[in-house]
Design a protein around this motif. Structure first.
Motif, mmCIF file in Angstrom:
data_model
loop_
_atom_site.group_PDB
_atom_site.id
_atom_site.type_symbol
_atom_site.label_atom_id
_atom_site.label_comp_id
_atom_site.label_asym_id
_atom_site.label_seq_id
_atom_site.Cartn_x
_atom_site.Cartn_y
_atom_site.Cartn_z
ATOM 1 N N MET A 1 39.913 3.134 -17.423
ATOM 2 C CA MET A 1 40.778 3.662 -18.490
ATOM 3 C C MET A 1 41.932 2.700 -18.744
ATOM 4 O O MET A 1 42.594 2.255 -17.817
ATOM 5 N N THR A 5 47.487 3.838 -24.115
ATOM 6 C CA THR A 5 46.572 4.549 -25.004
ATOM 7 C C THR A 5 47.147 4.725 -26.401
ATOM 8 O O THR A 5 46.487 5.226 -27.292
ATOM 9 N N SER A 204 43.694 14.479 -23.213
ATOM 10 C CA SER A 204 43.409 14.460 -21.776
ATOM 11 C C SER A 204 42.155 15.266 -21.452
ATOM 12 O O SER A 204 41.361 14.883 -20.580
ATOM 13 N N ARG A 207 38.991 13.182 -22.487
ATOM 14 C CA ARG A 207 38.679 12.095 -21.557
ATOM 15 C C ARG A 207 37.886 12.618 -20.363
ATOM 16 O O ARG A 207 36.958 11.963 -19.889
ATOM 17 N N ARG A 208 38.252 13.782 -19.895
ATOM 18 C CA ARG A 208 37.515 14.396 -18.786
ATOM 19 C C ARG A 208 36.122 14.830 -19.245
ATOM 20 O O ARG A 208 35.152 14.727 -18.486
ATOM 21 N N ASP A 211 33.791 11.867 -19.227
ATOM 22 C CA ASP A 211 33.344 11.542 -17.864
ATOM 23 C C ASP A 211 32.270 12.533 -17.397
ATOM 24 O O ASP A 211 31.257 12.141 -16.810
ATOM 25 N N ARG A 245 40.017 7.384 -26.102
ATOM 26 C CA ARG A 245 40.040 6.524 -24.919
ATOM 27 C C ARG A 245 41.254 5.601 -24.947
ATOM 28 O O ARG A 245 41.986 5.488 -23.968
ATOM 29 N N SER A 246 41.491 4.913 -26.068
ATOM 30 C CA SER A 246 42.619 3.982 -26.197
ATOM 31 C C SER A 246 42.744 3.522 -27.637
ATOM 32 O O SER A 246 41.864 2.822 -28.144
#
Length: 280
Positions: A1, A5, A204, A207-208, A211, A245-246
């Motif tokens: 990561m 961001t 947030s 992002r989880r 994954d 992500r960014s």
């Protein structure tokens, strides 16, 4: 990561708006223009500082800095410097206005702006658009787009993404499973599930989810979007994921490919001219 961001442009220090204004006036006064000085100052200050420079310029010389830039510069360099002088939300509103103006729509501009801005920024853009052009941005965009691409744009325009906070592991698992079933496990694709989750969940949380999705499916979410969608919707969903992500990484990639394409076109043009016996 990526560590960063959001954008990383910071205020220049030590900053002196009057000194910068004087240097710009000197660079543009008389015969010829010192473009290097203009470039160094305007790209070396953040947007708020550039607005202070413009104010100091008018106070010291009774002249409008943007008008002088338009008068003294030409071509794409002029366009870039004038664009840098626009306040952030006015710049975005202006870009969106021209993306949906006249014949055809610039879907790339719509995608880059709406995918990358925060809910607060999006609200400000809509307000500025209404003030500047006396029109509702959502109405204008829906009038020029269609299908699932339009639906995703509308979701992003609502600027109702969940605020960041404690991440609910159960909801992360649920969203990852929903996306898996809506794409890889489904005959066809349930685009609405992708639109709702990617357009409304917090940064947030998503992002989880990405994954967890990789763990469940064995694929990155980008791979699934690439396989399961197409056209403008695919590009928009991918842009949203990359910005989650960014944001800096997304624009770095966009900049890289824009220059790569320009170089490729230049090479092709040169080869074409050589084949025709012309000077390349």
């Amino acid at each position: 990561m990526a560590k960063y961001t959001r954008g990383t442009v910071t205020a220049f220090s030590p900053f002196d708006a009057r000194a910068d204004a004087e240097a710009l006036r000197k660079a543009m006064k008389g015969l010829g223009t010192d473009e290097e000085t203009v470039l160094k100052i305007l790209t070396g200050r953040n947007n708020a500082q550039r607005q202070e420079i413009a104010s100091a310029f008018k106070t010291l010389f009774g002249r409008d800095l943007v008008d002088d830039l338009k008068s003294e510069l030409t071509g794409k360099f002029e366009t870039l410097m004038v664009s840098l002088m626009r306040p952030t939300y006015i710049f975005d509103a202006h870009a969106l206005k021209h993306a949906i103006k006249g014949a055809g729509t610039n879907e790339k501009v719509l995608t880059e702006i709406l995918a990358s801005r925060t809910p607060e920024e999006m609200q400000n853009i809509k307000q500025v658009y209404l003030q500047e052009y006396e029109a509702n941005l959502e109405d204008k965009i829906t009038g020029e787009t269609s299908g699932y691409f339009q639906r995703m744009l509308v979701v992003l325009l609502q600027a109702n993404r969940d605020p960041d906070g404690r991440v609910d592991d159960a909801l992360v698992e649920q969203d990852a499973q929903v996306l898996f079933r809506a794409g890889e496990l489904k005959w066809g694709t349930d685009e609405e599930k992708f639109i709702t989750i990617l357009g409304t969940r917090s940064v947030s949380h998503l992002r989880r989810v990405f994954d967890k999705y990789m763990t469940i499916s064995g694929f990155q979410i980008e791979e699934t979007i690439d396989r399961e969608t197409s056209g403008d919707l695919e590009k928009l969903l991918l842009a949203v994921v990359k910005c989650i992500r960014s944001v800096p990484a997304y624009f770095a990639e966009t900049l890289y490919y824009s220059m790569k394409d320009a170089v490729s076109l230049s090479i092709c043009k040169g080869l074409g001219n050589a084949d025709l016996g012309e000077d390349s």
